[in-house]
Design a protein around this motif. Structure first.
Motif, PDB file in Angstrom:
ATOM      1  N   LYS A 252       0.836  -1.201   0.000  1.00 20.49           N
ATOM      2  CA  LYS A 252       0.000   0.000   0.000  1.00 20.49           C
ATOM      3  C   LYS A 252       0.872   1.252   0.000  1.00 20.49           C
ATOM      4  O   LYS A 252       0.565   2.226  -0.703  1.00 20.49           O
ATOM      5  CB  LYS A 252      -0.930   0.014   1.217  1.00 20.49           C
ATOM      6  CG  LYS A 252      -1.738   1.312   1.297  1.00 20.49           C
ATOM      7  CD  LYS A 252      -2.881   1.265   2.275  1.00 20.49           C
ATOM      8  CE  LYS A 252      -3.644   2.590   2.235  1.00 20.49           C
ATOM      9  NZ  LYS A 252      -4.884   2.555   3.015  1.00 20.49           N
ATOM     10  N   ALA A 253       1.951   1.255   0.772  1.00 22.76           N
ATOM     11  CA  ALA A 253       2.860   2.400   0.778  1.00 22.76           C
ATOM     12  C   ALA A 253       3.440   2.628  -0.614  1.00 22.76           C
ATOM     13  O   ALA A 253       3.535   3.763  -1.097  1.00 22.76           O
ATOM     14  CB  ALA A 253       3.973   2.174   1.801  1.00 22.76           C
TER      15      ALA A 253
ATOM     16  N   TYR B 285       2.108   1.666  -3.529  1.00 21.91           N
ATOM     17  CA  TYR B 285       1.020   2.097  -4.421  1.00 21.91           C
ATOM     18  C   TYR B 285       0.698   3.573  -4.218  1.00 21.91           C
ATOM     19  O   TYR B 285       0.564   4.335  -5.184  1.00 21.91           O
ATOM     20  CB  TYR B 285      -0.203   1.218  -4.155  1.00 21.91           C
ATOM     21  CG  TYR B 285      -1.473   1.675  -4.821  1.00 21.91           C
ATOM     22  CD1 TYR B 285      -1.587   1.697  -6.205  1.00 21.91           C
ATOM     23  CD2 TYR B 285      -2.566   2.068  -4.062  1.00 21.91           C
ATOM     24  CE1 TYR B 285      -2.770   2.106  -6.815  1.00 21.91           C
ATOM     25  CE2 TYR B 285      -3.747   2.477  -4.652  1.00 21.91           C
ATOM     26  CZ  TYR B 285      -3.843   2.497  -6.036  1.00 21.91           C
ATOM     27  OH  TYR B 285      -5.009   2.906  -6.629  1.00 21.91           O
ATOM     28  N   ARG B 286       0.592   4.005  -2.962  1.00 22.55           N
ATOM     29  CA  ARG B 286       0.275   5.398  -2.676  1.00 22.55           C
ATOM     30  C   ARG B 286       1.403   6.332  -3.127  1.00 22.55           C
ATOM     31  O   ARG B 286       1.171   7.440  -3.602  1.00 22.55           O
ATOM     32  CB  ARG B 286      -0.002   5.575  -1.181  1.00 22.55           C
ATOM     33  CG  ARG B 286      -1.315   4.956  -0.722  1.00 22.55           C
ATOM     34  CD  ARG B 286      -2.476   5.653  -1.371  1.00 22.55           C
ATOM     35  NE  ARG B 286      -3.756   5.182  -0.881  1.00 22.55           N
ATOM     36  CZ  ARG B 286      -4.929   5.694  -1.271  1.00 22.55           C
ATOM     37  NH1 ARG B 286      -4.953   6.671  -2.139  1.00 22.55           N
ATOM     38  NH2 ARG B 286      -6.061   5.206  -0.806  1.00 22.55           N
ATOM     39  N   TYR B 287       2.630   5.897  -2.952  1.00 24.84           N
ATOM     40  CA  TYR B 287       3.770   6.705  -3.406  1.00 24.84           C
ATOM     41  C   TYR B 287       3.712   6.892  -4.922  1.00 24.84           C
ATOM     42  O   TYR B 287       3.932   7.995  -5.440  1.00 24.84           O
ATOM     43  CB  TYR B 287       5.081   6.033  -3.003  1.00 24.84           C
ATOM     44  CG  TYR B 287       6.282   6.653  -3.672  1.00 24.84           C
ATOM     45  CD1 TYR B 287       6.798   7.879  -3.239  1.00 24.84           C
ATOM     46  CD2 TYR B 287       6.892   6.024  -4.758  1.00 24.84           C
ATOM     47  CE1 TYR B 287       7.885   8.453  -3.873  1.00 24.84           C
ATOM     48  CE2 TYR B 287       7.983   6.596  -5.392  1.00 24.84           C
ATOM     49  CZ  TYR B 287       8.475   7.811  -4.946  1.00 24.84           C
ATOM     50  OH  TYR B 287       9.543   8.384  -5.583  1.00 24.84           O
TER      51      TYR B 287
ATOM     52  N   LEU C 198       1.087   6.766  -6.922  1.00 20.44           N
ATOM     53  CA  LEU C 198       0.000   7.683  -7.273  1.00 20.44           C
ATOM     54  C   LEU C 198       0.421   9.138  -7.060  1.00 20.44           C
ATOM     55  O   LEU C 198       0.164  10.000  -7.900  1.00 20.44           O
ATOM     56  CB  LEU C 198      -1.238   7.376  -6.437  1.00 20.44           C
ATOM     57  CG  LEU C 198      -2.075   6.155  -6.814  1.00 20.44           C
ATOM     58  CD1 LEU C 198      -3.212   5.979  -5.815  1.00 20.44           C
ATOM     59  CD2 LEU C 198      -2.640   6.290  -8.226  1.00 20.44           C
ATOM     60  N   ALA C 199       1.066   9.409  -5.950  1.00 21.22           N
ATOM     61  CA  ALA C 199       1.439  10.780  -5.610  1.00 21.22           C
ATOM     62  C   ALA C 199       2.520  11.338  -6.523  1.00 21.22           C
ATOM     63  O   ALA C 199       2.584  12.560  -6.734  1.00 21.22           O
ATOM     64  CB  ALA C 199       1.914  10.855  -4.160  1.00 21.22           C
TER      65      ALA C 199
ATOM     66  N   GLU D  65      -7.247   0.978  -9.032  1.00 19.79           N
ATOM     67  CA  GLU D  65      -8.433   1.261  -8.207  1.00 19.79           C
ATOM     68  C   GLU D  65      -9.703   0.794  -8.912  1.00 19.79           C
ATOM     69  O   GLU D  65     -10.573   0.165  -8.304  1.00 19.79           O
ATOM     70  CB  GLU D  65      -8.499   2.752  -7.893  1.00 19.79           C
ATOM     71  CG  GLU D  65      -9.584   3.134  -6.888  1.00 19.79           C
ATOM     72  CD  GLU D  65     -10.952   3.329  -7.507  1.00 19.79           C
ATOM     73  OE1 GLU D  65     -11.962   3.232  -6.775  1.00 19.79           O
ATOM     74  OE2 GLU D  65     -11.027   3.564  -8.730  1.00 19.79           O
TER      75      GLU D  65
ATOM     76  N   MET E 235      -6.649  -1.126   0.538  1.00 18.97           N
ATOM     77  CA  MET E 235      -5.757  -0.390  -0.336  1.00 18.97           C
ATOM     78  C   MET E 235      -6.268   0.998  -0.688  1.00 18.97           C
ATOM     79  O   MET E 235      -5.471   1.924  -0.875  1.00 18.97           O
ATOM     80  CB  MET E 235      -5.528  -1.178  -1.631  1.00 18.97           C
ATOM     81  CG  MET E 235      -4.832  -2.514  -1.442  1.00 18.97           C
ATOM     82  SD  MET E 235      -3.165  -2.350  -0.779  1.00 18.97           S
ATOM     83  CE  MET E 235      -2.425  -1.353  -2.035  1.00 18.97           C
ATOM     84  N   VAL E 236      -7.578   1.168  -0.782  1.00 20.93           N
ATOM     85  CA  VAL E 236      -8.126   2.408  -1.336  1.00 20.93           C
ATOM     86  C   VAL E 236      -8.945   3.206  -0.332  1.00 20.93           C
ATOM     87  O   VAL E 236      -8.726   4.405  -0.153  1.00 20.93           O
ATOM     88  CB  VAL E 236      -8.990   2.098  -2.586  1.00 20.93           C
ATOM     89  CG1 VAL E 236      -9.622   3.370  -3.134  1.00 20.93           C
ATOM     90  CG2 VAL E 236      -8.153   1.407  -3.654  1.00 20.93           C
TER      91      VAL E 236
ATOM     92  N   PHE F   6      -7.919   4.834   5.578  1.00 18.78           N
ATOM     93  CA  PHE F   6      -6.785   5.722   5.825  1.00 18.78           C
ATOM     94  C   PHE F   6      -5.941   5.126   6.939  1.00 18.78           C
ATOM     95  O   PHE F   6      -6.442   4.830   8.021  1.00 18.78           O
ATOM     96  CB  PHE F   6      -7.301   7.114   6.220  1.00 18.78           C
ATOM     97  CG  PHE F   6      -6.246   8.018   6.789  1.00 18.78           C
ATOM     98  CD1 PHE F   6      -5.032   8.206   6.140  1.00 18.78           C
ATOM     99  CD2 PHE F   6      -6.468   8.684   7.985  1.00 18.78           C
ATOM    100  CE1 PHE F   6      -4.064   9.043   6.677  1.00 18.78           C
ATOM    101  CE2 PHE F   6      -5.509   9.522   8.523  1.00 18.78           C
ATOM    102  CZ  PHE F   6      -4.302   9.704   7.858  1.00 18.78           C
TER     103      PHE F   6
END
Length: 272
Positions: A151-152, A154-156, A158-159, A214, A228-229, A232
């Motif tokens: 998840k870390a 994936y979020r990185y 996206l950002a 997503e 994952m989505v 928070f």
């Protein structure tokens, strides 16, 4: 001339709720948003943190390829490369490192896999994160640590507007990644031989579509969609230090109480 009329209609006890602006301390306890995890994940920023990550991966790789473990007990060039980030997962109870992975982007130069493999056309000319050195400490929560690290990652991506995640994985890790949505780069699940990095084993090159993930998870009702989505997780702290990935450690911050509940059941999704 029109003028606004003051609404003097009395408020009813039932029906539409009345809006009351906040005015100081209401006496209600503050509830921190998000779901707490037994671990925290952050970007490696100090020599001590990097040492922890190196130990975890040397121990983990040593369980599968003992002859290769010694080679991983030192800092690698990609650990401190300007295009790399190393993620570290630590227990909030003991402070011990329980997992790590390395992200190598192609923002300043091609990644290793781009240099040694002719990628399909759709993977060229876009932001890529090449993932290596995924490792977790031996224990009952290993699968959940992997999920939090992913998840870390994936979020990185996206950002930072990364479109594709690339990885090469041995068995059974390749099946773990396939369950998350990774697909084969080469036809017929063809594998590569990578003695330099994996201790003389066959590995399967895979890619992951960051921008479509997503939608695919939601449409397929993937069991990890909420994790994952939708949820928070404040203990995934990669954005707190991503702009200065190698710097002086910050002051320790106070932590909320450790969540004593159960992890997401991941046994059918990712095996250690």
């Amino acid at each position: 001339m029109l003028r606004l009329l003051e609404d003097r209609t009395p408020l009813r006890q039932s029906g539409r709720p009345r809006f009351t602006p906040a005015s100081g301390d209401t006496g209600a306890p503050y509830i921190r948003p998000g779901e707490s995890l037994p671990i925290r994940i952050r970007v490696v920023r100090t020599e001590n943190q990097l040492s922890k990550a190196i130990k975890v991966r040397a121990d983990a790789y040593g369980r599968h390829t003992p002859a290769f473990a010694d080679a991983l007990k030192v800092v690698e060039a990609d650990d401190v490369d300007r295009g790399s980030l190393v993620l570290l997962a630590e227990s909030k109870v003991t402070g011990e490192a329980v997992g790590t992975l390395r992200i190598h982007t192609n923002f300043s130069a091609p990644t290793y896999l781009e240099r040694v493999l002719e990628l399909p056309e759709f993977l060229r000319g876009a932001g890529i994160a090449y993932v290596t050195r995924l490792a977790v400490a031996n224990g009952p929560n290993g699968s959940s640590v992997k999920l939090a690290l992913f998840k870390a990652l994936y979020r990185y991506c996206l950002a930072t507007q990364i479109s594709w995640i690339l990885a090469v994985a041995r068995e059974p890790v390749d099946r773990d990644l396939a369950r998350l949505g990774f697909l084969d780069i080469m036809p017929n699940s063809q594998k590569l031989r990578r003695p330099a990095d994996f201790g003389d084993v066959d590995v399967r090159p895979l890619y992951f579509d960051v921008l479509e993930a997503e939608h695919k998870w939601r449409e397929s009702r993937h069991p990890l969609y909420d994790f994952m989505v939708r949820k928070f997780h404040p203990d995934i702290e990669i954005f707190a230090s991503v702009s200065s990935a190698w710097a002086t450690p910050r002051r320790p911050r106070s932590r909320s109480a450790v969540f004593e509940g159960h992890w997401l059941e991941p046994a059918q999704i990712m095996a250690v």
